[in-house]
Motif scaffolding. Sequence first.
Motif, PDB file in Angstrom:
ATOM      1  N   LEU A  54      38.340  84.478  52.334  1.00 26.12           N
ATOM      2  CA  LEU A  54      37.470  83.347  52.034  1.00 26.12           C
ATOM      3  C   LEU A  54      38.328  82.099  51.863  1.00 26.12           C
ATOM      4  N   VAL A  55      38.035  81.066  52.649  1.00 24.91           N
ATOM      5  CA  VAL A  55      38.775  79.811  52.562  1.00 24.91           C
ATOM      6  C   VAL A  55      37.799  78.642  52.606  1.00 24.91           C
ATOM      7  N   GLN A  56      38.312  77.468  52.242  1.00 16.93           N
ATOM      8  CA  GLN A  56      37.499  76.258  52.329  1.00 16.93           C
ATOM      9  C   GLN A  56      37.648  75.622  53.710  1.00 16.93           C
ATOM     10  N   ALA A  57      36.666  74.842  54.070  1.00 18.94           N
ATOM     11  CA  ALA A  57      36.728  74.117  55.336  1.00 18.94           C
ATOM     12  C   ALA A  57      38.000  73.287  55.410  1.00 18.94           C
ATOM     13  N   GLY A  58      38.628  73.309  56.582  1.00 23.42           N
ATOM     14  CA  GLY A  58      39.864  72.572  56.784  1.00 23.42           C
ATOM     15  C   GLY A  58      41.116  73.397  56.573  1.00 23.42           C
ATOM     16  N   ALA A  59      40.966  74.577  55.980  1.00 18.74           N
ATOM     17  CA  ALA A  59      42.119  75.432  55.705  1.00 18.74           C
ATOM     18  C   ALA A  59      42.545  76.205  56.958  1.00 18.74           C
ATOM     19  N   SER A  60      43.615  76.955  56.798  1.00 20.35           N
ATOM     20  CA  SER A  60      44.150  77.777  57.884  1.00 20.35           C
ATOM     21  C   SER A  60      44.214  79.234  57.456  1.00 20.35           C
ATOM     22  N   LEU A  61      44.121  80.117  58.428  1.00 18.80           N
ATOM     23  CA  LEU A  61      44.311  81.550  58.225  1.00 18.80           C
ATOM     24  C   LEU A  61      45.009  82.111  59.452  1.00 18.80           C
ATOM     25  N   ARG A  62      45.771  83.174  59.261  1.00 19.87           N
ATOM     26  CA  ARG A  62      46.338  83.870  60.394  1.00 19.87           C
ATOM     27  C   ARG A  62      45.901  85.328  60.340  1.00 19.87           C
ATOM     28  N   LEU A  63      45.202  85.752  61.369  1.00 18.55           N
ATOM     29  CA  LEU A  63      44.814  87.142  61.493  1.00 18.55           C
ATOM     30  C   LEU A  63      45.898  87.899  62.257  1.00 18.55           C
ATOM     31  N   SER A  64      46.096  89.150  61.862  1.00 15.53           N
ATOM     32  CA  SER A  64      47.034  90.018  62.553  1.00 15.53           C
ATOM     33  C   SER A  64      46.302  91.264  63.039  1.00 15.53           C
ATOM     34  N   CYS A  65      46.805  91.824  64.109  1.00 17.86           N
ATOM     35  CA  CYS A  65      46.238  93.063  64.641  1.00 17.86           C
ATOM     36  C   CYS A  65      47.387  93.968  65.034  1.00 17.86           C
ATOM     37  N   ALA A  66      47.496  95.094  64.344  1.00 17.84           N
ATOM     38  CA  ALA A  66      48.539  96.069  64.640  1.00 17.84           C
ATOM     39  C   ALA A  66      47.975  97.117  65.586  1.00 17.84           C
ATOM     40  N   ALA A  67      48.672  97.315  66.684  1.00 15.98           N
ATOM     41  CA  ALA A  67      48.234  98.284  67.688  1.00 15.98           C
ATOM     42  C   ALA A  67      49.118  99.509  67.650  1.00 15.98           C
ATOM     43  N   SER A  68      48.530 100.658  67.888  1.00 11.37           N
ATOM     44  CA  SER A  68      49.296 101.899  67.957  1.00 11.37           C
ATOM     45  C   SER A  68      48.694 102.778  69.039  1.00 11.37           C
ATOM     46  N   GLY A  69      49.490 103.717  69.479  1.00  9.87           N
ATOM     47  CA  GLY A  69      49.013 104.675  70.466  1.00  9.87           C
ATOM     48  C   GLY A  69      49.585 104.452  71.850  1.00  9.87           C
TER      49      GLY A  69
END
Length: 123
Positions: A11-26
Motif C-alpha cells: 500500500l502506497v500513496q499516489a506519486g510513490a514508487s514500488l518495485r515488484l520482483s518475480c523469482a522464477a524456478s524450474g
Amino acid sequence: QVQLVESGGGLVQAGASLRLSCAASGRTLSDYAMGWFRQAPGKEREFVGLSSRSGGSTFHAASVKGRFTISRDDAKNTVYLQMNSLKPEDTAVYYCVAGGMYYSGNKYYPDYWGQGTQVTVSS
C-alpha cells in the motif's frame, strides 16, 4: 515447467514508487519472454509489460509507458517491474508471466502465471 513467485506489492500513496520482483524456478529464465499483467477489481486482466528472451527488447502498455519499467536479471532468474509516479488507477493485483507468444500491438499470451501480488495506491 516454470514456477513464478511475485513479491514487493503493498500500500502506497499516489506519486510513490514500488518495485515488484518475480523469482522464477524450474527452467532457465533466459529461455523465456517474461512479463507482467494486472487485474483491477471488476476489470479484465491487462498487459503491463514484456521483456523478450534475454532482455533484448521491452514493451510497455501505453497506460504505464514512461512510469513503469520492466527489467530482468537472468543470472538471478528474476524479473522486475519498477513502478514510479503511481496513481490510484494502478491499484490491481499484478501477475508475473512467462513464455508463450507475443504479437505486435502488445498482444501477449503467456504460458505460465504467478499467483499475483496486490498493489494498492491511495489518493
